[in-house]
Enzyme design. Structure first.
Site, PDB file in Angstrom:
ATOM      1  N   VAL A   1      62.221  82.687 -30.169  1.00  0.00           N
ATOM      2  CA  VAL A   1      63.436  82.156 -29.551  1.00  0.00           C
ATOM      3  C   VAL A   1      64.148  81.260 -30.551  1.00  0.00           C
ATOM      4  O   VAL A   1      63.504  80.488 -31.274  1.00  0.00           O
ATOM      5  CB  VAL A   1      63.124  81.401 -28.238  1.00  0.00           C
ATOM      6  CG1 VAL A   1      62.219  80.215 -28.470  1.00  0.00           C
ATOM      7  CG2 VAL A   1      64.412  80.989 -27.530  1.00  0.00           C
ATOM      8  N   PHE A   2      65.459  81.394 -30.630  1.00  0.00           N
ATOM      9  CA  PHE A   2      66.254  80.610 -31.571  1.00  0.00           C
ATOM     10  C   PHE A   2      66.910  79.455 -30.837  1.00  0.00           C
ATOM     11  O   PHE A   2      67.640  79.654 -29.863  1.00  0.00           O
ATOM     12  CB  PHE A   2      67.321  81.487 -32.222  1.00  0.00           C
ATOM     13  CG  PHE A   2      68.143  80.766 -33.259  1.00  0.00           C
ATOM     14  CD1 PHE A   2      67.639  80.544 -34.532  1.00  0.00           C
ATOM     15  CD2 PHE A   2      69.426  80.319 -32.971  1.00  0.00           C
ATOM     16  CE1 PHE A   2      68.389  79.892 -35.499  1.00  0.00           C
ATOM     17  CE2 PHE A   2      70.194  79.665 -33.928  1.00  0.00           C
ATOM     18  CZ  PHE A   2      69.664  79.440 -35.193  1.00  0.00           C
ATOM     19  N   GLY A   3      66.639  78.238 -31.306  1.00  0.00           N
ATOM     20  CA  GLY A   3      67.245  77.052 -30.729  1.00  0.00           C
ATOM     21  C   GLY A   3      68.376  76.545 -31.596  1.00  0.00           C
ATOM     22  O   GLY A   3      68.205  76.374 -32.806  1.00  0.00           O
ATOM     23  N   TYR A   4      69.537  76.308 -30.979  1.00  0.00           N
ATOM     24  CA  TYR A   4      70.691  75.813 -31.730  1.00  0.00           C
ATOM     25  C   TYR A   4      71.243  74.529 -31.111  1.00  0.00           C
ATOM     26  O   TYR A   4      72.183  73.936 -31.636  1.00  0.00           O
ATOM     27  CB  TYR A   4      71.802  76.872 -31.756  1.00  0.00           C
ATOM     28  CG  TYR A   4      72.281  77.256 -30.368  1.00  0.00           C
ATOM     29  CD1 TYR A   4      73.320  76.559 -29.749  1.00  0.00           C
ATOM     30  CD2 TYR A   4      71.676  78.294 -29.671  1.00  0.00           C
ATOM     31  CE1 TYR A   4      73.737  76.885 -28.477  1.00  0.00           C
ATOM     32  CE2 TYR A   4      72.091  78.630 -28.399  1.00  0.00           C
ATOM     33  CZ  TYR A   4      73.112  77.922 -27.798  1.00  0.00           C
ATOM     34  OH  TYR A   4      73.514  78.237 -26.535  1.00  0.00           O
ATOM     35  N   GLY A   5      70.659  74.122 -29.952  1.00  0.00           N
ATOM     36  CA  GLY A   5      71.081  72.901 -29.268  1.00  0.00           C
ATOM     37  C   GLY A   5      69.892  71.989 -29.056  1.00  0.00           C
ATOM     38  O   GLY A   5      69.203  71.629 -30.008  1.00  0.00           O
ATOM     39  N   SER A   6      69.620  71.665 -27.800  1.00  0.00           N
ATOM     40  CA  SER A   6      68.523  70.725 -27.526  1.00  0.00           C
ATOM     41  C   SER A   6      67.159  71.275 -27.933  1.00  0.00           C
ATOM     42  O   SER A   6      66.219  70.499 -28.167  1.00  0.00           O
ATOM     43  CB  SER A   6      68.507  70.354 -26.046  1.00  0.00           C
ATOM     44  OG  SER A   6      68.250  71.490 -25.230  1.00  0.00           O
TER      45      SER A   6
ATOM     46  N   GLU B   1      67.482  76.621 -19.157  1.00  0.00           N
ATOM     47  CA  GLU B   1      68.803  77.106 -19.557  1.00  0.00           C
ATOM     48  C   GLU B   1      69.537  77.798 -18.405  1.00  0.00           C
ATOM     49  O   GLU B   1      70.397  78.647 -18.626  1.00  0.00           O
ATOM     50  CB  GLU B   1      68.657  78.082 -20.740  1.00  0.00           C
ATOM     51  CG  GLU B   1      67.827  77.576 -21.898  1.00  0.00           C
ATOM     52  CD  GLU B   1      68.479  76.407 -22.644  1.00  0.00           C
ATOM     53  OE1 GLU B   1      69.680  76.161 -22.434  1.00  0.00           O
ATOM     54  OE2 GLU B   1      67.789  75.738 -23.418  1.00  0.00           O
TER      55      GLU B   1
END
Length: 202
Positions: free
Chosen positions: A9-14, A102
């Site tokens: 999984v790619f996280g770009y925020g929290s 999310e």
């Protein structure tokens, strides 16, 4: 029978500063064809249904260009984040955790993750899952004037804490990802909200 591909999984925020559970590997990387913008209302984490805060979402670049003519930021910005590989034993649990976390308007997509390999851009993960706030979701707010957006973030608070805390943590985390990691929208908002913090209130 070949084994199932790993759940990444790619996280770009929290997710950058608050990673998911049961991570067995992580690597910084970036996306192509997307922008990261504070274009999503937060009714459940950094705001309330009556006074929603603002959090980041990914928007397909071609979609953003259609309705963001006033967006002041250069196209050179790259969306950096972290790709997390989840322990296969806990994949179902982590999927459920992320779907709940999310839930406020995000849709899961699969996208390639890029990195810098021997000084050259290359795909480092062929297919990672990523939660994207598509423009037709009910929490999507789109492009707002930066000053109004900064004010909203400055005053908003929800069950997960002040909206500005989210902004500050994200900005600091993005800075630490890579020497190449830069986000004009994020850093401009950070500067504006810190100015509001430093301004004596009447």
């Amino acid at each position: 029978m070949s084994p199932a591909p790993p759940f990444v999984v790619f996280g770009y925020g929290s997710l950058i500063f608050k990673p998911p559970p049961n991570v067995v590997a992580q690597v910084p990387g970036f996306l192509k064809g997307y922008v990261r913008r504070f274009a999503q209302k937060s009714h459940d984490h950094r705001g309330t249904p009556e006074n929603p805060g603002r959090v980041v979402t990914l928007v397909h670049k071609e979609d953003w260009d259609l309705f963001s003519g006033s967006d002041a930021f250069p196209n050179e910005d790259t969306v950096w984040g972290v790709a997390y590989t989840i322990d296969s034993e806990y994949e179902a649990d982590v999927r459920a955790y992320l779907d709940y976390r999310e839930k406020d308007g995000y849709t899961m997509e699969t996208i390639p993750i890029y990195g810098i390999v021997d000084g050259v851009e290359a795909v480092i993960i062929q297919s990672a899952y990523c939660y994207v706030g598509r423009k037709d979701n009910p929490s999507f707010i789109g492009s707002e004037p930066l000053a109004a957006l900064a004010e909203r973030i400055w005053v908003s608070e929800g069950p997960s804490g002040p909206n500005k805390e989210y902004l500050y943590k994200l900005a600091e985390a993005v800075r630490q990802l890579s020497p190449d990691s830069y986000d004009s929208h994020l850093f401009a908002l950070e500067a504006m909200v810190k100015t509001l913090d430093a301004t004596p209130q009447k």
